[in-house]
Design an enzyme around this catalytic site. Structure first.
Site, PDB file in Angstrom:
ATOM      1  N   ALA A  90      11.007 -55.290  -6.553  1.00 24.76           N
ATOM      2  CA  ALA A  90      10.199 -55.064  -7.756  1.00 24.76           C
ATOM      3  C   ALA A  90      10.817 -53.924  -8.556  1.00 24.76           C
ATOM      4  O   ALA A  90      11.553 -53.088  -8.009  1.00 24.76           O
ATOM      5  CB  ALA A  90       8.759 -54.713  -7.382  1.00 24.76           C
ATOM      6  N   ASP A  91      10.505 -53.904  -9.835  1.00 24.13           N
ATOM      7  CA  ASP A  91      10.974 -52.818 -10.704  1.00 24.13           C
ATOM      8  C   ASP A  91       9.958 -51.686 -10.771  1.00 24.13           C
ATOM      9  O   ASP A  91      10.339 -50.526 -10.905  1.00 24.13           O
ATOM     10  CB  ASP A  91      11.268 -53.375 -12.101  1.00 24.13           C
ATOM     11  CG  ASP A  91      12.377 -54.401 -12.052  1.00 24.13           C
ATOM     12  OD1 ASP A  91      13.490 -54.026 -11.653  1.00 24.13           O
ATOM     13  OD2 ASP A  91      12.122 -55.575 -12.348  1.00 24.13           O
ATOM     14  N   GLU A 110      10.921 -66.260  -9.607  1.00 26.94           N
ATOM     15  CA  GLU A 110      10.266 -65.387  -8.619  1.00 26.94           C
ATOM     16  C   GLU A 110       8.757 -65.619  -8.596  1.00 26.94           C
ATOM     17  O   GLU A 110       8.140 -65.667  -7.533  1.00 26.94           O
ATOM     18  CB  GLU A 110      10.575 -63.917  -8.933  1.00 26.94           C
ATOM     19  CG  GLU A 110      12.024 -63.553  -8.628  1.00 26.94           C
ATOM     20  CD  GLU A 110      12.442 -62.183  -9.130  1.00 26.94           C
ATOM     21  OE1 GLU A 110      13.426 -61.658  -8.606  1.00 26.94           O
ATOM     22  OE2 GLU A 110      11.786 -61.648 -10.048  1.00 26.94           O
TER      23      GLU A 110
HETATM   24  C1  5RP Z   1      14.813 -59.510 -10.397  1.00 34.09           C
HETATM   25  C2  5RP Z   1      13.732 -58.633  -9.896  1.00 34.09           C
HETATM   26  C3  5RP Z   1      14.090 -57.640  -8.850  1.00 34.09           C
HETATM   27  O1  5RP Z   1      13.270 -57.830  -7.747  1.00 34.09           O
HETATM   28  C4  5RP Z   1      13.901 -56.265  -9.424  1.00 34.09           C
HETATM   29  O2  5RP Z   1      14.669 -56.158 -10.619  1.00 34.09           O
HETATM   30  C5  5RP Z   1      14.304 -55.183  -8.435  1.00 34.09           C
HETATM   31  O3  5RP Z   1      15.690 -55.206  -8.275  1.00 34.09           O
HETATM   32  P1  5RP Z   1      16.414 -54.192  -7.292  1.00 34.09           P
HETATM   33  O4  5RP Z   1      16.011 -54.546  -5.910  1.00 34.09           O
HETATM   34  O5  5RP Z   1      17.902 -54.435  -7.556  1.00 34.09           O
HETATM   35  O6  5RP Z   1      16.002 -52.806  -7.696  1.00 34.09           O
HETATM   36  O7  5RP Z   1      12.594 -58.697 -10.301  1.00 34.09           O
HETATM   37  O8  5RP Z   1      14.354 -60.326 -11.453  1.00 34.09           O
END
Ligand code: 5RP
Length: 233
Positions: A90-91, A110
């Site tokens: 997640a971001d 997702e």
């Molecule tokens: C991709 C996503 C990823 O889960 C999100 O961007 C987190 O990425 P990371 O694990 O590289 O920090 O939603 O669409």
């Protein structure tokens, strides 16, 4: 504990290893996208090499290729009636486990895969924890035809500060579904469910990156160790 700060990758791996406890022999598993999800695939591959049997559906071509390169079976969504669990990154993660996702432009698949799973397990490092969602702009997957209309509609939603098409090296970012990505800034979001409904009602937005009430648990690797988060009321 090491006598130095943990790297982001080490914290992500801590979370990914913990999420393996949801995986059993014969598990039907959704694989997320992004760097944390890829670390999970690496850890899953070690178990598969030891004899664990899993069937997976991937949320991106990139994760599918990685999983297959490790000998993990990846099948289309139609091969499953329901997935047991999806493990994804997640971001941003708020205390209710509402999420912003889509930093990797994969949030449409997702969300589809997560909604086709009995549970969504989130893995992250501590940088993703926030009190309130919104510092990370909300990704919007948009059909190319609708671009000007969506830009206008999003600008008209109360609280919108900006909305821009995502580019990489000057070129439009395209999703695995052949769509465009916009990033919408609403500042800190007081009512994620309301904003999710407003964005969901815009014709041309195929999916937005707000995941409200979907995650069952989050494993978060922190400098102080692993945190296990359940949605706060
Ligand atoms: C991709 C996503 C990823 O889960 C999100 O961007 C987190 O990425 P990371 O694990 O590289 O920090 O939603 O669409």
């Amino acid at each position: 504990m090491p006598d130095r700060p943990l790297s982001s990758a080490e914290m992500k791996r801590m979370a990914a290893v913990e999420a393996l406890m949801h995986i059993h022999d014969g598990c039907q598993l959704g694989l997320g996208s992004g760097s944390t999800a890829e670390i999970f695939v690496e850890e899953l591959a070690k178990k598969v090499a030891q004899g664990l049997s899993v069937r997976c559906c991937s949320t991106s071509e990139r994760t599918a290729a990685l999983a297959r390169s490790h000998g993990i079976e990846v099948l289309p969504l139609e091969s499953f009636n329901l997935l047991d669990v999806t493990v994804d990154g997640a971001d941003e993660i708020d205390p209710r486990l509402n999420l912003i996702k889509g930093g990797g432009a994969c949030h449409l698949r997702e969300k589809v895969v997560a909604s086709y799973s009995e549970r969504l397990v989130i893995i992250a490092d501590e940088s993703k924890l926030v009190k309130q969602l919104g510092a990370f702009r909300i990704p919007l997957e948009v059909i190319p035809f609708s671009l000007p209309a969506v830009l206008r509609s999003v600008a008209a939603i109360r609280g919108n500060l900006a909305c821009e098409q995502r580019l990489a090296d000057g070129e439009a970012v395209m999703t695995d579904e052949g769509n465009l990505v916009l990033d919408a800034d609403f500042g800190l979001i007081s009512d994620p469910a309301l904003l999710a409904a407003q964005l969901g009602a815009v014709p041309g937005i195929v999916e937005h990156g707000l995941f409200v009430g979907m995650a069952e648990v989050a494993y978060v690797g922190c400098q102080s160790g692993l945190r296990i988060l359940k949605p706060q009321p």
